[in-house]
Scaffold this active site. Sequence first.
Site, PDB file in Angstrom:
ATOM      1  N   TYR A 249       0.835  -1.216   0.000  1.00  0.00           N
ATOM      2  CA  TYR A 249       0.000   0.000   0.000  1.00  0.00           C
ATOM      3  C   TYR A 249       0.862   1.254   0.000  1.00  0.00           C
ATOM      4  CZ  TYR A 249      -4.440   2.397   0.376  1.00  0.00           C
ATOM      5  OH  TYR A 249      -5.545   3.177   0.110  1.00  0.00           O
ATOM      6  N   LYS A 256      -3.443   8.485   2.830  1.00  0.00           N
ATOM      7  CA  LYS A 256      -4.729   8.224   3.515  1.00  0.00           C
ATOM      8  C   LYS A 256      -4.663   8.668   4.975  1.00  0.00           C
ATOM      9  CE  LYS A 256      -7.050   6.175   0.111  1.00  0.00           C
ATOM     10  NZ  LYS A 256      -8.037   6.943  -0.666  1.00  0.00           N
TER      11      LYS A 256
HETATM   12  N1  LIG Z   1     -10.844  -0.724  -3.868  1.00  0.00           N
HETATM   13  C1  LIG Z   1     -10.469  -0.811  -2.618  1.00  0.00           C
HETATM   14  O1  LIG Z   1     -10.086  -1.868  -2.133  1.00  0.00           O
HETATM   15  C2  LIG Z   1     -10.514   0.404  -1.738  1.00  0.00           C
HETATM   16  C3  LIG Z   1     -10.508   0.225  -0.343  1.00  0.00           C
HETATM   17  C4  LIG Z   1     -10.547   1.344   0.487  1.00  0.00           C
HETATM   18  C5  LIG Z   1     -10.584   2.615  -0.099  1.00  0.00           C
HETATM   19  N2  LIG Z   1     -10.585   2.753  -1.449  1.00  0.00           N
HETATM   20  C6  LIG Z   1     -10.641   4.126  -2.007  1.00  0.00           C
HETATM   21  O2  LIG Z   1     -11.874   4.291  -2.654  1.00  0.00           O
HETATM   22  C7  LIG Z   1     -11.754   5.354  -3.596  1.00  0.00           C
HETATM   23  C8  LIG Z   1     -12.369   4.927  -4.913  1.00  0.00           C
HETATM   24  O3  LIG Z   1     -11.613   3.912  -5.534  1.00  0.00           O
HETATM   25  P1  LIG Z   1     -12.263   2.607  -6.175  1.00  0.00           P
HETATM   26  O4  LIG Z   1     -11.635   1.459  -5.508  1.00  0.00           O
HETATM   27  O5  LIG Z   1     -13.738   2.730  -6.245  1.00  0.00           O
HETATM   28  O6  LIG Z   1     -11.636   2.613  -7.649  1.00  0.00           O
HETATM   29  P2  LIG Z   1     -12.125   3.287  -9.016  1.00  0.00           P
HETATM   30  O7  LIG Z   1     -10.997   3.097  -9.955  1.00  0.00           O
HETATM   31  O8  LIG Z   1     -13.436   2.792  -9.420  1.00  0.00           O
HETATM   32  O9  LIG Z   1     -12.254   4.813  -8.603  1.00  0.00           O
HETATM   33  C9  LIG Z   1     -11.157   5.684  -8.546  1.00  0.00           C
HETATM   34  C10 LIG Z   1     -11.631   6.995  -9.148  1.00  0.00           C
HETATM   35  O10 LIG Z   1     -10.610   7.979  -9.036  1.00  0.00           O
HETATM   36  C11 LIG Z   1     -10.773   8.807 -10.156  1.00  0.00           C
HETATM   37  N3  LIG Z   1      -9.614   9.660 -10.399  1.00  0.00           N
HETATM   38  C12 LIG Z   1      -8.307   9.295 -10.461  1.00  0.00           C
HETATM   39  N4  LIG Z   1      -7.563  10.379 -10.794  1.00  0.00           N
HETATM   40  C13 LIG Z   1      -8.440  11.424 -10.925  1.00  0.00           C
HETATM   41  C14 LIG Z   1      -8.299  12.792 -11.272  1.00  0.00           C
HETATM   42  N5  LIG Z   1      -7.118  13.326 -11.582  1.00  0.00           N
HETATM   43  N6  LIG Z   1      -9.411  13.569 -11.295  1.00  0.00           N
HETATM   44  C15 LIG Z   1     -10.619  13.064 -11.003  1.00  0.00           C
HETATM   45  N7  LIG Z   1     -10.814  11.764 -10.695  1.00  0.00           N
HETATM   46  C16 LIG Z   1      -9.743  10.973 -10.665  1.00  0.00           C
HETATM   47  C17 LIG Z   1     -11.005   7.831 -11.292  1.00  0.00           C
HETATM   48  O11 LIG Z   1     -11.547   8.479 -12.419  1.00  0.00           O
HETATM   49  C18 LIG Z   1     -11.974   6.867 -10.634  1.00  0.00           C
HETATM   50  O12 LIG Z   1     -13.300   7.281 -10.844  1.00  0.00           O
HETATM   51  C19 LIG Z   1     -10.271   5.697  -3.645  1.00  0.00           C
HETATM   52  O13 LIG Z   1     -10.032   6.804  -2.792  1.00  0.00           O
HETATM   53  C20 LIG Z   1      -9.624   4.456  -3.057  1.00  0.00           C
HETATM   54  O14 LIG Z   1      -8.351   4.736  -2.495  1.00  0.00           O
HETATM   55  C21 LIG Z   1     -10.562   1.669  -2.283  1.00  0.00           C
END
Ligand SMILES: NC(=O)c1ccc[n+]([C@@H]2O[C@H](COP(=O)([O-])OP(=O)(O)OC[C@H]3O[C@@H](n4cnc5c(N)ncnc54)[C@H](O)[C@@H]3O)[C@@H](O)[C@H]2O)c1
Length: 348
Positions: A249, A256
């Site tokens: 990570y 985060k």
């Molecule tokens: N997937 C997991 O296991 C997990 C767990 C905990 C937290 N998260 C967090 O959840 C959030 C969403 O991620 P996800 O897993 O749904 O993946 P995802 O890829 O579906 O979403 C990530 C989003 O970030 C956007 N993004 C990236 N760069 C950008 C920019 N310059 N401008 C605007 N948007 C931008 C992308 O377009 C996308 O919509 C993130 O903050 C991620 O760290 C994910």
Amino acid sequence: MKPDWKSKEGVAAGRGATVQEFFANIGEDKFEIDVAPWGEGHLKVNGRQVAHINDAKDRRGAFRELKKIADRFLDQEAPRDDSKASLGIIPTVKAKLLEGKKGLIVGIANENSIAWGCAKAFRAFGAELAVTYLNDKAKKYVEPLARALEAPIVMPLDVNASGQMEAVFDRIAKQWGKLDFALHSIAFSPKDALQGRVVDVSREGFLTTMDVSCWTFIRMAHLAEPLMRKGGTLFTMTYYGSQMVVKNYNIMGVAKAALESAVRYMAAELGPKGIRVHAISPGPLATRAASGIPEFDALLDKAKAKAPTRSLVSIDDVGVATAFLAHDAARLITGETLYIDGGYHIID
Ligand SMILES: NC(=O)c1ccc[n+]([C@@H]2O[C@H](COP(=O)([O-])OP(=O)(O)OC[C@H]3O[C@@H](n4cnc5c(N)ncnc54)[C@H](O)[C@@H]3O)[C@@H](O)[C@H]2O)c1
């Protein structure tokens, strides 16, 4: 349904000749896997990469892992009708607990996005939503989902493009004159920064990671504040890797941690105005963002084995819990990092 994988004939010569390709069709969706002898491979769905691994022992190991990810991807897909994204996949909820509320959703990339799970829940409870998409390439995936949400505002937002976030808030101010909640569900780190040691991270990699993954939430709060005259709720997505050292990570854990701290400071600053600020901390979910994290499958296996509930979370689990916090009944809960992880974080 499990994909019936077939190998592809006629792979190009040279280095490509050592790469094996497989495909499977599920309904109208085309799944493709390519695997190299050195243990690297990709999974694509309808031409779009949804997973990349580079740490399997060999080609066979890579294929096995990617097959598992494909199965999980299919399990997570919401039941769909022919139009792929219609109101049919938004749950029917009689209690319109968020009726009259207006919310902004930033971070839908596709049907696996956590932001999509949240948007479905907000909409099911009656909220009206504004939705953004990253760029023209993302638009074709996000637009049908925005239609399913009946979103009256659908706009581009790349947080690196100056003025785009302001344009979104201007439009909301003009069209709605208020905002009740906003969801920030985006994160980004350049591959070198994300996949390297924290101790080696470049200044540029560090700043980009912090900028997109943390500062943009602060800026969203800044722009939302004047529109939340009668209070509101701000959400961002975080992960347990902020608190503990989670393998692979890396620098995202640092970002985060800063994000969760920003949540507490902003909750304190905005609380007197009735604006609440939360970080939502889901367990691992196989999304596109997650595909940038090596050995993600191992993280999923560990989460399932260790969580008290012995189950992985879904984007819908995250959605309903987040929607609850947007309701007035949650008006005295703020500054929280809410774990939606089957209790994983309480186990040693
Ligand atoms: N997937 C997991 O296991 C997990 C767990 C905990 C937290 N998260 C967090 O959840 C959030 C969403 O991620 P996800 O897993 O749904 O993946 P995802 O890829 O579906 O979403 C990530 C989003 O970030 C956007 N993004 C990236 N760069 C950008 C920019 N310059 N401008 C605007 N948007 C931008 C992308 O377009 C996308 O919509 C993130 O903050 C991620 O760290 C994910």
